[in-house]
Design a protein around this motif. Sequence first.
Motif, PDB file in Angstrom:
ATOM      1  N   ASP A 158     -10.034  25.045 -50.191  1.00 11.15           N
ATOM      2  CA  ASP A 158     -10.830  25.334 -48.999  1.00 11.15           C
ATOM      3  C   ASP A 158     -11.708  24.157 -48.559  1.00 11.15           C
ATOM      4  O   ASP A 158     -12.592  24.308 -47.723  1.00 11.15           O
ATOM      5  N   ALA A 159     -11.440  22.964 -49.115  1.00 11.79           N
ATOM      6  CA  ALA A 159     -12.191  21.762 -48.755  1.00 11.79           C
ATOM      7  C   ALA A 159     -11.236  20.702 -48.216  1.00 11.79           C
ATOM      8  O   ALA A 159     -10.091  20.606 -48.653  1.00 11.79           O
ATOM      9  N   ALA A 160     -11.746  19.910 -47.256  1.00  8.39           N
ATOM     10  CA  ALA A 160     -10.920  18.844 -46.691  1.00  8.39           C
ATOM     11  C   ALA A 160     -11.789  17.659 -46.308  1.00  8.39           C
ATOM     12  O   ALA A 160     -12.976  17.808 -46.012  1.00  8.39           O
ATOM     13  N   SER A 161     -11.161  16.483 -46.302  1.00  9.06           N
ATOM     14  CA  SER A 161     -11.810  15.243 -45.898  1.00  9.06           C
ATOM     15  C   SER A 161     -10.881  14.523 -44.931  1.00  9.06           C
ATOM     16  O   SER A 161      -9.672  14.455 -45.168  1.00  9.06           O
ATOM     17  N   VAL A 162     -11.455  13.991 -43.853  1.00 13.04           N
ATOM     18  CA  VAL A 162     -10.664  13.305 -42.829  1.00 13.04           C
ATOM     19  C   VAL A 162     -11.353  11.990 -42.468  1.00 13.04           C
ATOM     20  O   VAL A 162     -12.569  11.951 -42.276  1.00 13.04           O
ATOM     21  N   LYS A 163     -10.557  10.921 -42.368  1.00 12.19           N
ATOM     22  CA  LYS A 163     -11.037   9.650 -41.822  1.00 12.19           C
ATOM     23  C   LYS A 163     -10.368   9.483 -40.464  1.00 12.19           C
ATOM     24  O   LYS A 163      -9.138   9.517 -40.362  1.00 12.19           O
ATOM     25  N   VAL A 164     -11.187   9.327 -39.429  1.00 11.26           N
ATOM     26  CA  VAL A 164     -10.663   9.201 -38.075  1.00 11.26           C
ATOM     27  C   VAL A 164     -11.450   8.134 -37.327  1.00 11.26           C
ATOM     28  O   VAL A 164     -12.663   8.038 -37.463  1.00 11.26           O
ATOM     29  N   THR A 165     -10.742   7.309 -36.558  1.00 16.08           N
ATOM     30  CA  THR A 165     -11.382   6.339 -35.675  1.00 16.08           C
ATOM     31  C   THR A 165     -11.235   6.855 -34.259  1.00 16.08           C
ATOM     32  O   THR A 165     -10.159   7.320 -33.860  1.00 16.08           O
ATOM     33  N   ASP A 166     -12.339   6.791 -33.501  1.00 22.80           N
ATOM     34  CA  ASP A 166     -12.333   7.311 -32.137  1.00 22.80           C
ATOM     35  C   ASP A 166     -13.290   6.494 -31.274  1.00 22.80           C
ATOM     36  O   ASP A 166     -14.111   5.746 -31.791  1.00 22.80           O
ATOM     37  N   ASP A 167     -13.139   6.654 -29.975  1.00 24.95           N
ATOM     38  CA  ASP A 167     -14.001   5.972 -29.016  1.00 24.95           C
ATOM     39  C   ASP A 167     -14.880   6.990 -28.320  1.00 24.95           C
ATOM     40  O   ASP A 167     -14.442   8.109 -28.007  1.00 24.95           O
ATOM     41  N   PHE A 168     -16.128   6.581 -28.061  1.00 24.41           N
ATOM     42  CA  PHE A 168     -17.049   7.414 -27.301  1.00 24.41           C
ATOM     43  C   PHE A 168     -18.014   6.517 -26.550  1.00 24.41           C
ATOM     44  O   PHE A 168     -18.630   5.625 -27.152  1.00 24.41           O
ATOM     45  N   ALA A 169     -18.140   6.741 -25.257  1.00 26.10           N
ATOM     46  CA  ALA A 169     -19.093   6.026 -24.398  1.00 26.10           C
ATOM     47  C   ALA A 169     -18.974   4.503 -24.559  1.00 26.10           C
ATOM     48  O   ALA A 169     -19.966   3.794 -24.646  1.00 26.10           O
ATOM     49  N   GLY A 170     -17.739   4.016 -24.630  1.00 24.87           N
ATOM     50  CA  GLY A 170     -17.503   2.581 -24.735  1.00 24.87           C
ATOM     51  C   GLY A 170     -17.725   2.002 -26.118  1.00 24.87           C
ATOM     52  O   GLY A 170     -17.708   0.787 -26.279  1.00 24.87           O
ATOM     53  N   MET A 171     -17.928   2.849 -27.105  1.00 24.23           N
ATOM     54  CA  MET A 171     -18.137   2.410 -28.483  1.00 24.23           C
ATOM     55  C   MET A 171     -17.031   2.953 -29.373  1.00 24.23           C
ATOM     56  O   MET A 171     -16.498   4.026 -29.120  1.00 24.23           O
ATOM     57  N   ARG A 172     -16.708   2.200 -30.421  1.00 24.71           N
ATOM     58  CA  ARG A 172     -15.693   2.643 -31.387  1.00 24.71           C
ATOM     59  C   ARG A 172     -16.394   3.049 -32.686  1.00 24.71           C
ATOM     60  O   ARG A 172     -17.243   2.331 -33.194  1.00 24.71           O
ATOM     61  N   PHE A 173     -16.008   4.211 -33.174  1.00 27.74           N
ATOM     62  CA  PHE A 173     -16.573   4.760 -34.402  1.00 27.74           C
ATOM     63  C   PHE A 173     -15.465   5.034 -35.409  1.00 27.74           C
ATOM     64  O   PHE A 173     -14.348   5.383 -35.021  1.00 27.74           O
ATOM     65  N   LYS A 197     -20.573  14.891 -40.916  1.00 23.34           N
ATOM     66  CA  LYS A 197     -19.944  13.732 -40.283  1.00 23.34           C
ATOM     67  C   LYS A 197     -20.764  12.506 -40.666  1.00 23.34           C
ATOM     68  O   LYS A 197     -21.945  12.413 -40.345  1.00 23.34           O
ATOM     69  N   LEU A 198     -20.132  11.594 -41.389  1.00 27.19           N
ATOM     70  CA  LEU A 198     -20.729  10.306 -41.723  1.00 27.19           C
ATOM     71  C   LEU A 198     -19.979   9.285 -40.878  1.00 27.19           C
ATOM     72  O   LEU A 198     -18.741   9.249 -40.913  1.00 27.19           O
ATOM     73  N   TYR A 199     -20.697   8.478 -40.101  1.00 24.16           N
ATOM     74  CA  TYR A 199     -19.990   7.580 -39.197  1.00 24.16           C
ATOM     75  C   TYR A 199     -20.412   6.126 -39.363  1.00 24.16           C
ATOM     76  O   TYR A 199     -21.499   5.819 -39.828  1.00 24.16           O
ATOM     77  N   HIS A 200     -19.491   5.258 -38.934  1.00 22.83           N
ATOM     78  CA  HIS A 200     -19.749   3.825 -38.834  1.00 22.83           C
ATOM     79  C   HIS A 200     -19.483   3.417 -37.399  1.00 22.83           C
ATOM     80  O   HIS A 200     -18.412   3.701 -36.847  1.00 22.83           O
ATOM     81  N   LEU A 201     -20.469   2.767 -36.772  1.00 25.31           N
ATOM     82  CA  LEU A 201     -20.320   2.243 -35.422  1.00 25.31           C
ATOM     83  C   LEU A 201     -19.858   0.793 -35.521  1.00 25.31           C
ATOM     84  O   LEU A 201     -20.539  -0.049 -36.101  1.00 25.31           O
ATOM     85  N   HIS A 202     -18.666   0.507 -34.958  1.00 25.51           N
ATOM     86  CA  HIS A 202     -18.135  -0.855 -34.980  1.00 25.51           C
ATOM     87  C   HIS A 202     -18.914  -1.709 -33.986  1.00 25.51           C
ATOM     88  O   HIS A 202     -19.290  -1.252 -32.922  1.00 25.51           O
ATOM     89  N   THR A 203     -19.131  -2.973 -34.352  1.00 26.73           N
ATOM     90  CA  THR A 203     -19.861  -3.864 -33.445  1.00 26.73           C
ATOM     91  C   THR A 203     -18.952  -4.944 -32.919  1.00 26.73           C
ATOM     92  O   THR A 203     -17.897  -5.200 -33.418  1.00 26.73           O
TER      93      THR A 203
END
Length: 119
Positions: free
Chosen positions: A80-95, A113-119
Amino acid sequence: MSDRQAVEQTVHLYVEGMAFANAAALKKAFHPKSSIIGYYQNAIEWLTRDEFIAAILAEEPAPPGTQPFMDIQNVDVEGDAASVKVTDDFAGMRFTDYLSLLKIEGRWVIVSKLYHLHT
């Protein structure tokens, strides 16, 4: 539908809800007690689900009919547990997001949700 497919469906709901500023979709994708954590504008951001949704709604949504960028790189489901790594774009930024999901009453929801904002 397999658990993996259901998890991926929740991820799609989240990314599309974010891209199109759809509060109802985001509320369905995230547990009410979920947390959203990462560095934003050089400061740690630690949000509740409702604070996260308010931040999403404050931005300009993607135009209707566009396809939001989403690259699911890893899905791991165990019971009943899951982990997902996903890259997505929002408001001109990539996470890159690390999503923890839990199956509650037969439905997969994001609890963290733990995120990394790409620079």
